[in-house]
Design a protein around this motif. Structure first.
Motif, PDB file in Angstrom:
ATOM      1  N   THR A 173       0.823  -1.212   0.000  1.00 61.16           N
ATOM      2  CA  THR A 173       0.000   0.000   0.000  1.00 61.16           C
ATOM      3  C   THR A 173       0.856   1.259   0.000  1.00 61.16           C
ATOM      4  OG1 THR A 173      -0.151  -0.084   2.409  1.00 61.16           O
ATOM      5  CG2 THR A 173      -1.922  -1.152   1.153  1.00 61.16           C
ATOM      6  N   ALA A 174       2.162   1.091   0.099  1.00 58.81           N
ATOM      7  CA  ALA A 174       3.098   2.216   0.039  1.00 58.81           C
ATOM      8  C   ALA A 174       4.419   1.690  -0.514  1.00 58.81           C
ATOM      9  CB  ALA A 174       3.302   2.821   1.426  1.00 58.81           C
ATOM     10  N   TRP A 175       5.192   2.576  -1.129  1.00 61.00           N
ATOM     11  CA  TRP A 175       6.449   2.200  -1.752  1.00 61.00           C
ATOM     12  C   TRP A 175       7.521   3.201  -1.352  1.00 61.00           C
ATOM     13  CZ3 TRP A 175       1.617   2.246  -3.648  1.00 61.00           C
ATOM     14  CH2 TRP A 175       1.082   1.016  -4.049  1.00 61.00           C
ATOM     15  N   TYR A 176       8.738   2.696  -1.137  1.00 56.48           N
ATOM     16  CA  TYR A 176       9.852   3.522  -0.659  1.00 56.48           C
ATOM     17  C   TYR A 176      11.104   3.186  -1.456  1.00 56.48           C
ATOM     18  CZ  TYR A 176       6.646   4.171   3.189  1.00 56.48           C
ATOM     19  OH  TYR A 176       5.529   4.468   3.926  1.00 56.48           O
ATOM     20  N   VAL A 177      11.890   4.214  -1.789  1.00 60.17           N
ATOM     21  CA  VAL A 177      13.122   4.026  -2.548  1.00 60.17           C
ATOM     22  C   VAL A 177      14.300   4.026  -1.587  1.00 60.17           C
ATOM     23  CG1 VAL A 177      14.594   4.908  -4.392  1.00 60.17           C
ATOM     24  CG2 VAL A 177      12.109   5.175  -4.545  1.00 60.17           C
ATOM     25  N   GLY A 178      15.129   2.984  -1.710  1.00 59.27           N
ATOM     26  CA  GLY A 178      16.344   2.874  -0.915  1.00 59.27           C
ATOM     27  C   GLY A 178      17.564   3.015  -1.808  1.00 59.27           C
ATOM     28  N   LEU A 179      18.661   3.454  -1.214  1.00 57.51           N
ATOM     29  CA  LEU A 179      19.925   3.666  -1.922  1.00 57.51           C
ATOM     30  C   LEU A 179      20.953   2.647  -1.460  1.00 57.51           C
ATOM     31  CD1 LEU A 179      20.116   7.558  -1.501  1.00 57.51           C
ATOM     32  CD2 LEU A 179      19.149   6.270  -3.433  1.00 57.51           C
ATOM     33  N   PHE A 180      21.776   2.172  -2.395  1.00 58.13           N
ATOM     34  CA  PHE A 180      22.740   1.120  -2.088  1.00 58.13           C
ATOM     35  C   PHE A 180      24.145   1.486  -2.548  1.00 58.13           C
ATOM     36  CE2 PHE A 180      18.799  -0.960  -1.692  1.00 58.13           C
ATOM     37  CZ  PHE A 180      18.998  -2.055  -0.861  1.00 58.13           C
ATOM     38  N   THR A 181      25.137   1.046  -1.748  1.00 65.16           N
ATOM     39  CA  THR A 181      26.544   1.218  -2.117  1.00 65.16           C
ATOM     40  C   THR A 181      27.152  -0.094  -2.614  1.00 65.16           C
ATOM     41  OG1 THR A 181      27.239   0.824   0.169  1.00 65.16           O
ATOM     42  CG2 THR A 181      26.881   3.133  -0.503  1.00 65.16           C
ATOM     43  N   ALA A 182      26.407  -1.184  -2.491  1.00 60.87           N
ATOM     44  CA  ALA A 182      26.803  -2.481  -3.057  1.00 60.87           C
ATOM     45  C   ALA A 182      25.545  -3.134  -3.612  1.00 60.87           C
ATOM     46  CB  ALA A 182      27.454  -3.365  -2.001  1.00 60.87           C
ATOM     47  N   ALA A 183      25.691  -3.838  -4.699  1.00 62.74           N
ATOM     48  CA  ALA A 183      24.564  -4.341  -5.476  1.00 62.74           C
ATOM     49  C   ALA A 183      23.678  -5.311  -4.703  1.00 62.74           C
ATOM     50  CB  ALA A 183      25.071  -5.034  -6.730  1.00 62.74           C
ATOM     51  N   PRO A 184      22.355  -5.065  -4.710  1.00 68.14           N
ATOM     52  CA  PRO A 184      21.414  -6.087  -4.259  1.00 68.14           C
ATOM     53  C   PRO A 184      21.228  -7.112  -5.377  1.00 68.14           C
ATOM     54  CG  PRO A 184      20.223  -4.093  -4.875  1.00 68.14           C
ATOM     55  CD  PRO A 184      21.699  -3.812  -5.052  1.00 68.14           C
ATOM     56  N   SER A 185      20.446  -8.145  -5.090  1.00 71.86           N
ATOM     57  CA  SER A 185      20.204  -9.181  -6.099  1.00 71.86           C
ATOM     58  C   SER A 185      18.751  -9.637  -6.016  1.00 71.86           C
ATOM     59  CB  SER A 185      21.136 -10.366  -5.867  1.00 71.86           C
ATOM     60  OG  SER A 185      20.744 -11.059  -4.686  1.00 71.86           O
ATOM     61  N   ASP A 186      18.434 -10.661  -6.792  1.00 72.14           N
ATOM     62  CA  ASP A 186      17.071 -11.205  -6.798  1.00 72.14           C
ATOM     63  C   ASP A 186      16.622 -11.675  -5.423  1.00 72.14           C
ATOM     64  OD1 ASP A 186      16.918 -10.735  -9.488  1.00 72.14           O
ATOM     65  OD2 ASP A 186      16.967 -12.828 -10.083  1.00 72.14           O
ATOM     66  N   THR A 187      17.573 -12.005  -4.559  1.00 74.71           N
ATOM     67  CA  THR A 187      17.233 -12.483  -3.219  1.00 74.71           C
ATOM     68  C   THR A 187      17.369 -11.394  -2.166  1.00 74.71           C
ATOM     69  OG1 THR A 187      19.478 -13.310  -2.907  1.00 74.71           O
ATOM     70  CG2 THR A 187      17.850 -14.876  -3.749  1.00 74.71           C
ATOM     71  N   GLY A 188      17.625 -10.148  -2.581  1.00 76.57           N
ATOM     72  CA  GLY A 188      17.793  -9.038  -1.629  1.00 76.57           C
ATOM     73  C   GLY A 188      19.254  -8.710  -1.467  1.00 76.57           C
ATOM     74  N   GLY A 189      19.680  -8.519  -0.225  1.00 86.85           N
ATOM     75  CA  GLY A 189      21.091  -8.268   0.053  1.00 86.85           C
ATOM     76  C   GLY A 189      21.537  -6.890  -0.408  1.00 86.85           C
ATOM     77  N   GLY A 190      22.804  -6.794  -0.756  1.00 85.32           N
ATOM     78  CA  GLY A 190      23.389  -5.504  -1.074  1.00 85.32           C
ATOM     79  C   GLY A 190      23.697  -4.761   0.211  1.00 85.32           C
ATOM     80  N   THR A 191      24.217  -3.546   0.072  1.00 86.05           N
ATOM     81  CA  THR A 191      24.507  -2.717   1.237  1.00 86.05           C
ATOM     82  C   THR A 191      23.722  -1.425   1.110  1.00 86.05           C
ATOM     83  OG1 THR A 191      26.739  -3.640   1.379  1.00 86.05           O
ATOM     84  CG2 THR A 191      26.311  -1.594   2.591  1.00 86.05           C
ATOM     85  N   LEU A 209      11.253  -5.053  -3.625  1.00 84.07           N
ATOM     86  CA  LEU A 209      10.421  -5.463  -4.752  1.00 84.07           C
ATOM     87  C   LEU A 209      11.191  -5.468  -6.066  1.00 84.07           C
ATOM     88  CD1 LEU A 209       7.275  -3.385  -3.748  1.00 84.07           C
ATOM     89  CD2 LEU A 209       7.734  -5.798  -3.269  1.00 84.07           C
ATOM     90  N   VAL A 210      11.886  -4.382  -6.354  1.00 80.31           N
ATOM     91  CA  VAL A 210      12.671  -4.250  -7.575  1.00 80.31           C
ATOM     92  C   VAL A 210      13.972  -3.520  -7.254  1.00 80.31           C
ATOM     93  CG1 VAL A 210      10.685  -4.248  -9.147  1.00 80.31           C
ATOM     94  CG2 VAL A 210      11.536  -2.092  -8.253  1.00 80.31           C
ATOM     95  N   TYR A 211      14.961  -3.690  -8.113  1.00 83.91           N
ATOM     96  CA  TYR A 211      16.251  -3.023  -7.905  1.00 83.91           C
ATOM     97  C   TYR A 211      16.915  -2.792  -9.254  1.00 83.91           C
ATOM     98  CZ  TYR A 211      18.227  -7.568  -8.877  1.00 83.91           C
ATOM     99  OH  TYR A 211      18.564  -8.749  -9.497  1.00 83.91           O
ATOM    100  N   ALA A 212      17.849  -1.840  -9.272  1.00 83.12           N
ATOM    101  CA  ALA A 212      18.591  -1.557 -10.512  1.00 83.12           C
ATOM    102  C   ALA A 212      19.864  -0.793 -10.191  1.00 83.12           C
ATOM    103  CB  ALA A 212      17.741  -0.746 -11.473  1.00 83.12           C
ATOM    104  N   ALA A 213      20.825  -0.932 -11.082  1.00 78.36           N
ATOM    105  CA  ALA A 213      22.042  -0.122 -11.007  1.00 78.36           C
ATOM    106  C   ALA A 213      21.730   1.274 -11.545  1.00 78.36           C
ATOM    107  CB  ALA A 213      23.156  -0.758 -11.831  1.00 78.36           C
ATOM    108  N   LEU A 214      22.352   2.265 -10.970  1.00 82.81           N
ATOM    109  CA  LEU A 214      22.243   3.620 -11.522  1.00 82.81           C
ATOM    110  C   LEU A 214      23.011   3.678 -12.839  1.00 82.81           C
ATOM    111  CD1 LEU A 214      22.862   5.834  -8.356  1.00 82.81           C
ATOM    112  CD2 LEU A 214      20.677   5.242  -9.412  1.00 82.81           C
TER     113      LEU A 214
END
Length: 126
Positions: free
Chosen positions: A25-43, A97-102
């Protein structure tokens, strides 16, 4: 942007079963310094006044995009080099939910403000 395994499962459940996966019901954008993946993770960035930012997406055809600019507060400390973004269903914890490289990484130093202009955060389905 790539779907995480969690969102792929929900989409398949919605399309091909009689189950009713819980819809965010709400969506939030997070920022990463290391890549997340299909299973989450990243920094994900932490500290220095960082917090995920709410986003409202508009959908037209096979494209979802941010309808207005997304702006983080002034960095109270270095956030490092931002390489990826992700959309979550919660302000803290929750499900990625989704992720991408800048397209271009961005170093955020103390006093900097990161802003994603309206229409620049795109999610496309083929």
């Amino acid at each position: 942007m790539s779907f995480t395994n969690d969102l792929e499962t929900r989409a398949l459940q919605w399309a091909f079963t009689t189950g009713s996966p819980t819809r965010p019901t709400a969506w939030y954008v997070g920022l990463f310094t290391a890549a997340p993946s299909d299973t989450g993770g990243g920094t994900e960035v932490s500290g220095g006044s960082y917090a995920r930012q709410a986003v409202t997406l508009t959908v037209s055809g096979n494209l979802a995009t941010n309808g207005s600019a997304i702006e983080w507060p002034t960095a109270g400390a270095s956030w490092g080099t931002i390489t990826h973004v992700a959309i979550f269903d919660a302000l803290t914890t929750g499900n990625m939910l989704v992720y991408a490289a800048l397209t271009t990484s961005k170093t955020i130093s103390t006093g900097d403000v990161l802003r994603i202009p309206a229409g620049d955060l795109d999610i496309t389905l083929d």
